[in-house]
Design a protein around this motif. Structure first.
Motif, mmCIF file in Angstrom:
data_model
loop_
_atom_site.group_PDB
_atom_site.id
_atom_site.type_symbol
_atom_site.label_atom_id
_atom_site.label_comp_id
_atom_site.label_asym_id
_atom_site.label_seq_id
_atom_site.Cartn_x
_atom_site.Cartn_y
_atom_site.Cartn_z
ATOM 1 N N ALA A 69 1.012 -1.111 0.016
ATOM 2 C CA ALA A 69 -0.056 0.090 -0.141
ATOM 3 C C ALA A 69 0.832 1.120 0.039
ATOM 4 O O ALA A 69 1.961 1.287 0.811
ATOM 5 N N LYS A 114 -6.237 -0.615 1.650
ATOM 6 C CA LYS A 114 -5.911 -1.963 2.271
ATOM 7 C C LYS A 114 -7.156 -2.822 2.416
ATOM 8 O O LYS A 114 -7.894 -2.342 3.407
ATOM 9 N N GLY A 133 -5.820 2.040 4.911
ATOM 10 C CA GLY A 133 -5.128 2.626 3.748
ATOM 11 C C GLY A 133 -5.236 4.135 3.931
ATOM 12 O O GLY A 133 -6.411 4.807 4.315
#
Length: 217
Positions: A69, A114, A133
């Motif tokens: 990420a 994510k 994320g």
């Protein structure tokens, strides 16, 4: 597929989606993003499909790499350059060994979310929403940091656009020249831990010298 629209995905079952508490802010960000230029163009997508078809037939090799990420805080031109450089180095060795074109596919310029196995996590007896994320919330384990913020999508767009702009400049501005990439590979083989790659690097050098002598540059 005749009833497909750009927003028809909203009518499908969805998981791994953030629950934005401020829906007005979300709609405002979506409206702003809808006016921004495309990040990836149709011609690029069609070209990738053509390359992937070649890989599926065994006529090419797919090399995919990048971060799990991407991060807002770790964003820099040096990091983009170094990731691009490593993929080029890997590609030249793979091309020489496999004798087929290598498709270089980066997990970059948009890898900000994510997926999580659970919507919440518990630390020290405290339960908070999971970090999903940088495009959604923040890593810090506080209630405020874990609130989904739609404005993060605007920052993600800006970072993705800047990343793509730099990579396109690198790929067309001579940075990806095969002789330069091989020069990096030779530098790597000077390491004691890279002894097993020296023979490969030497064979690549011989190949490039032969191509140059034959007028193939």
């Amino acid at each position: 597929m005749t009833d497909w629209t750009k927003s028809s995905w909203r009518d499908k079952p969805r998981i791994q989606m953030p629950d934005y508490p401020d829906q007005d802010a979300l709609r405002a960000v979506e409206a702003e993003l809808s006016r921004y230029p495309l990040l990836v163009f149709a011609g690029e997508a069609r070209r990738l499909k053509k390359h992937l078809a070649a890989a599926g037939r065994g006529d090419a090799f797919l090399l995919q790499g990048g971060d799990c990420a991407e991060s807002f805080e770790q964003f820099s031109s040096d990091m983009i350059r170094d990731t691009f450089k490593v993929m080029l180095q890997m590609a030249i060795v793979l091309t020489h060994g496999a004798k087929v074109p290598v498709i270089k596919l980066g997990r970059m310029a948009g890898q900000f979310a994510k997926p999580r196995s659970a919507p919440t996590e518990v630390v020290g007896g405290v339960e908070l929403p999971s970090y999903r994320g940088d495009i959604i919330n923040e890593l810090a384990f506080t209630a405020e940091a874990r609130i989904p913020d739609p404005k993060k999508m605007l920052r993600a767009y800006t970072q993705a656009a800047a990343t793509l702009n730099l990579i396109r400049a690198f790929s067309t501005g001579g940075y990806a020249d095969v002789h330069q990439v091989h020069g990096w590979t030779l530098g790597f083989t000077e390491s004691e831990k890279a002894e097993k790659y020296r023979e490969i690097a030497n064979r690549i050098s011989d190949t490039l010298d032969f191509m140059a002598a034959a007028g193939v540059t």
